[in-house]
Design a protein around this motif. Structure first.
Motif, PDB file in Angstrom:
ATOM      1  N   ILE A   9       1.850   9.366  -5.876  1.00 36.22           N
ATOM      2  CA  ILE A   9       2.368  10.712  -5.572  1.00 36.22           C
ATOM      3  C   ILE A   9       3.444  11.099  -6.574  1.00 36.22           C
ATOM      4  O   ILE A   9       3.462  12.234  -7.077  1.00 36.22           O
ATOM      5  CB  ILE A   9       2.902  10.770  -4.118  1.00 36.22           C
ATOM      6  CG1 ILE A   9       1.737  10.688  -3.145  1.00 36.22           C
ATOM      7  CG2 ILE A   9       3.715  12.029  -3.883  1.00 36.22           C
ATOM      8  CD1 ILE A   9       2.146  10.529  -1.697  1.00 36.22           C
ATOM      9  N   ASN A  10       4.326  10.186  -6.893  1.00 36.66           N
ATOM     10  CA  ASN A  10       5.382  10.483  -7.876  1.00 36.66           C
ATOM     11  C   ASN A  10       4.802  10.738  -9.256  1.00 36.66           C
ATOM     12  O   ASN A  10       5.278  11.620  -9.977  1.00 36.66           O
ATOM     13  CB  ASN A  10       6.400   9.354  -7.932  1.00 36.66           C
ATOM     14  CG  ASN A  10       7.353   9.398  -6.767  1.00 36.66           C
ATOM     15  OD1 ASN A  10       7.530  10.437  -6.142  1.00 36.66           O
ATOM     16  ND2 ASN A  10       7.950   8.267  -6.464  1.00 36.66           N
ATOM     17  N   GLU A  11       3.783  10.001  -9.647  1.00 33.54           N
ATOM     18  CA  GLU A  11       3.136  10.223 -10.941  1.00 33.54           C
ATOM     19  C   GLU A  11       2.497  11.603 -10.992  1.00 33.54           C
ATOM     20  O   GLU A  11       2.610  12.317 -11.992  1.00 33.54           O
ATOM     21  CB  GLU A  11       2.055   9.169 -11.195  1.00 33.54           C
ATOM     22  CG  GLU A  11       2.544   7.906 -11.814  1.00 33.54           C
ATOM     23  CD  GLU A  11       1.398   6.950 -12.105  1.00 33.54           C
ATOM     24  OE1 GLU A  11       0.242   7.408 -12.258  1.00 33.54           O
ATOM     25  OE2 GLU A  11       1.668   5.754 -12.173  1.00 33.54           O
ATOM     26  N   GLN A  12       1.807  11.972  -9.924  1.00 33.41           N
ATOM     27  CA  GLN A  12       1.162  13.291  -9.883  1.00 33.41           C
ATOM     28  C   GLN A  12       2.205  14.397  -9.931  1.00 33.41           C
ATOM     29  O   GLN A  12       2.027  15.390 -10.633  1.00 33.41           O
ATOM     30  CB  GLN A  12       0.307  13.438  -8.621  1.00 33.41           C
ATOM     31  CG  GLN A  12      -0.951  12.630  -8.651  1.00 33.41           C
ATOM     32  CD  GLN A  12      -1.753  12.743  -7.357  1.00 33.41           C
ATOM     33  OE1 GLN A  12      -1.253  13.221  -6.347  1.00 33.41           O
ATOM     34  NE2 GLN A  12      -2.989  12.280  -7.409  1.00 33.41           N
ATOM     35  N   SER A  13       3.300  14.236  -9.216  1.00 26.18           N
ATOM     36  CA  SER A  13       4.359  15.250  -9.226  1.00 26.18           C
ATOM     37  C   SER A  13       4.962  15.370 -10.612  1.00 26.18           C
ATOM     38  O   SER A  13       5.218  16.469 -11.102  1.00 26.18           O
ATOM     39  CB  SER A  13       5.449  14.894  -8.218  1.00 26.18           C
ATOM     40  OG  SER A  13       4.935  14.876  -6.923  1.00 26.18           O
ATOM     41  N   ALA A  14       5.189  14.242 -11.258  1.00 27.59           N
ATOM     42  CA  ALA A  14       5.781  14.260 -12.590  1.00 27.59           C
ATOM     43  C   ALA A  14       4.819  14.873 -13.605  1.00 27.59           C
ATOM     44  O   ALA A  14       5.218  15.675 -14.451  1.00 27.59           O
ATOM     45  CB  ALA A  14       6.160  12.843 -13.016  1.00 27.59           C
ATOM     46  N   PHE A  24       0.832  -1.199   0.000  1.00 24.99           N
ATOM     47  CA  PHE A  24       0.000   0.000   0.000  1.00 24.99           C
ATOM     48  C   PHE A  24       0.867   1.249   0.000  1.00 24.99           C
ATOM     49  O   PHE A  24       0.629   2.184  -0.762  1.00 24.99           O
ATOM     50  CB  PHE A  24      -0.932  -0.005   1.207  1.00 24.99           C
ATOM     51  CG  PHE A  24      -1.810   1.213   1.305  1.00 24.99           C
ATOM     52  CD1 PHE A  24      -2.878   1.372   0.448  1.00 24.99           C
ATOM     53  CD2 PHE A  24      -1.538   2.203   2.234  1.00 24.99           C
ATOM     54  CE1 PHE A  24      -3.680   2.495   0.524  1.00 24.99           C
ATOM     55  CE2 PHE A  24      -2.339   3.323   2.326  1.00 24.99           C
ATOM     56  CZ  PHE A  24      -3.406   3.474   1.468  1.00 24.99           C
ATOM     57  N   LYS A  25       1.891   1.265   0.850  1.00 27.01           N
ATOM     58  CA  LYS A  25       2.791   2.418   0.897  1.00 27.01           C
ATOM     59  C   LYS A  25       3.483   2.617  -0.446  1.00 27.01           C
ATOM     60  O   LYS A  25       3.630   3.750  -0.923  1.00 27.01           O
ATOM     61  CB  LYS A  25       3.834   2.239   1.996  1.00 27.01           C
ATOM     62  CG  LYS A  25       3.298   2.418   3.387  1.00 27.01           C
ATOM     63  CD  LYS A  25       4.417   2.207   4.409  1.00 27.01           C
ATOM     64  CE  LYS A  25       3.942   2.382   5.819  1.00 27.01           C
ATOM     65  NZ  LYS A  25       5.023   2.148   6.791  1.00 27.01           N
ATOM     66  N   ALA A  26       3.915   1.524  -1.071  1.00 26.43           N
ATOM     67  CA  ALA A  26       4.575   1.624  -2.374  1.00 26.43           C
ATOM     68  C   ALA A  26       3.608   2.156  -3.420  1.00 26.43           C
ATOM     69  O   ALA A  26       3.991   2.975  -4.268  1.00 26.43           O
ATOM     70  CB  ALA A  26       5.114   0.254  -2.793  1.00 26.43           C
ATOM     71  N   SER A  27       2.362   1.743  -3.378  1.00 28.26           N
ATOM     72  CA  SER A  27       1.361   2.226  -4.334  1.00 28.26           C
ATOM     73  C   SER A  27       1.096   3.710  -4.138  1.00 28.26           C
ATOM     74  O   SER A  27       1.018   4.471  -5.108  1.00 28.26           O
ATOM     75  CB  SER A  27       0.050   1.455  -4.181  1.00 28.26           C
ATOM     76  OG  SER A  27       0.234   0.100  -4.450  1.00 28.26           O
ATOM     77  N   VAL A  28       0.958   4.137  -2.894  1.00 23.31           N
ATOM     78  CA  VAL A  28       0.731   5.555  -2.612  1.00 23.31           C
ATOM     79  C   VAL A  28       1.926   6.367  -3.084  1.00 23.31           C
ATOM     80  O   VAL A  28       1.773   7.426  -3.702  1.00 23.31           O
ATOM     81  CB  VAL A  28       0.454   5.779  -1.109  1.00 23.31           C
ATOM     82  CG1 VAL A  28       0.478   7.249  -0.756  1.00 23.31           C
ATOM     83  CG2 VAL A  28      -0.877   5.164  -0.722  1.00 23.31           C
ATOM     84  N   TRP A  29       3.127   5.884  -2.824  1.00 19.37           N
ATOM     85  CA  TRP A  29       4.340   6.571  -3.259  1.00 19.37           C
ATOM     86  C   TRP A  29       4.371   6.686  -4.782  1.00 19.37           C
ATOM     87  O   TRP A  29       4.714   7.734  -5.332  1.00 19.37           O
ATOM     88  CB  TRP A  29       5.565   5.828  -2.741  1.00 19.37           C
ATOM     89  CG  TRP A  29       6.854   6.484  -3.109  1.00 19.37           C
ATOM     90  CD1 TRP A  29       7.748   6.066  -4.043  1.00 19.37           C
ATOM     91  CD2 TRP A  29       7.381   7.702  -2.578  1.00 19.37           C
ATOM     92  NE1 TRP A  29       8.797   6.933  -4.109  1.00 19.37           N
ATOM     93  CE2 TRP A  29       8.595   7.959  -3.214  1.00 19.37           C
ATOM     94  CE3 TRP A  29       6.936   8.594  -1.609  1.00 19.37           C
ATOM     95  CZ2 TRP A  29       9.384   9.060  -2.931  1.00 19.37           C
ATOM     96  CZ3 TRP A  29       7.721   9.690  -1.328  1.00 19.37           C
ATOM     97  CH2 TRP A  29       8.920   9.922  -1.978  1.00 19.37           C
ATOM     98  N   GLY A  30       3.971   5.619  -5.475  1.00 22.58           N
ATOM     99  CA  GLY A  30       3.932   5.655  -6.934  1.00 22.58           C
ATOM    100  C   GLY A  30       2.931   6.679  -7.448  1.00 22.58           C
ATOM    101  O   GLY A  30       3.211   7.413  -8.395  1.00 22.58           O
TER     102      GLY A  30
END
Length: 97
Positions: free
Chosen positions: A75-80, A67-73
């Protein structure tokens, strides 16, 4: 456990009184058995249950990590995508002027 009503036929009790006392006696016996069982369980934990809970704990740890890895992914997609859309918007504003 009590099988027969010891209060039945008592000369000082009505049938209802005898039945109520009988129900209280059975309830008292059930509570005594419950207390004995909870003491037994509290003194020596159930090893089978502990093993099953440990397996569940490991699985929940894995789920939390995923779950943490998915949330991190996300967030990174939105930032990019925000960074690239800002870049596109800026260049569009510069060409319009």
């Amino acid at each position: 456990m009590l099988q027969t009503n010891p209060y039945q036929g008592h000369p000082n009790l009505s049938e209802t009184d005898a039945e109520v006392l009988w129900q209280y006696a059975k309830l008292s016996q059930n509570i005594k058995e419950l207390i004995a069982e909870t003491r037994r369980l509290s003194e020596a934990p159930d090893e089978t249950l502990l093993k099953r809970l440990r397996v569940l704990e490991v699985k929940m740890g894995l789920v939390l990590t995923l779950f943490k890895a998915s949330v991190w992914g996300v967030i990174n997609e939105q930032s990019a995508s925000e960074g690239s859309s800002d870049y596109v918007d800026n260049s569009a504003d510069n060409t319009a002027r």
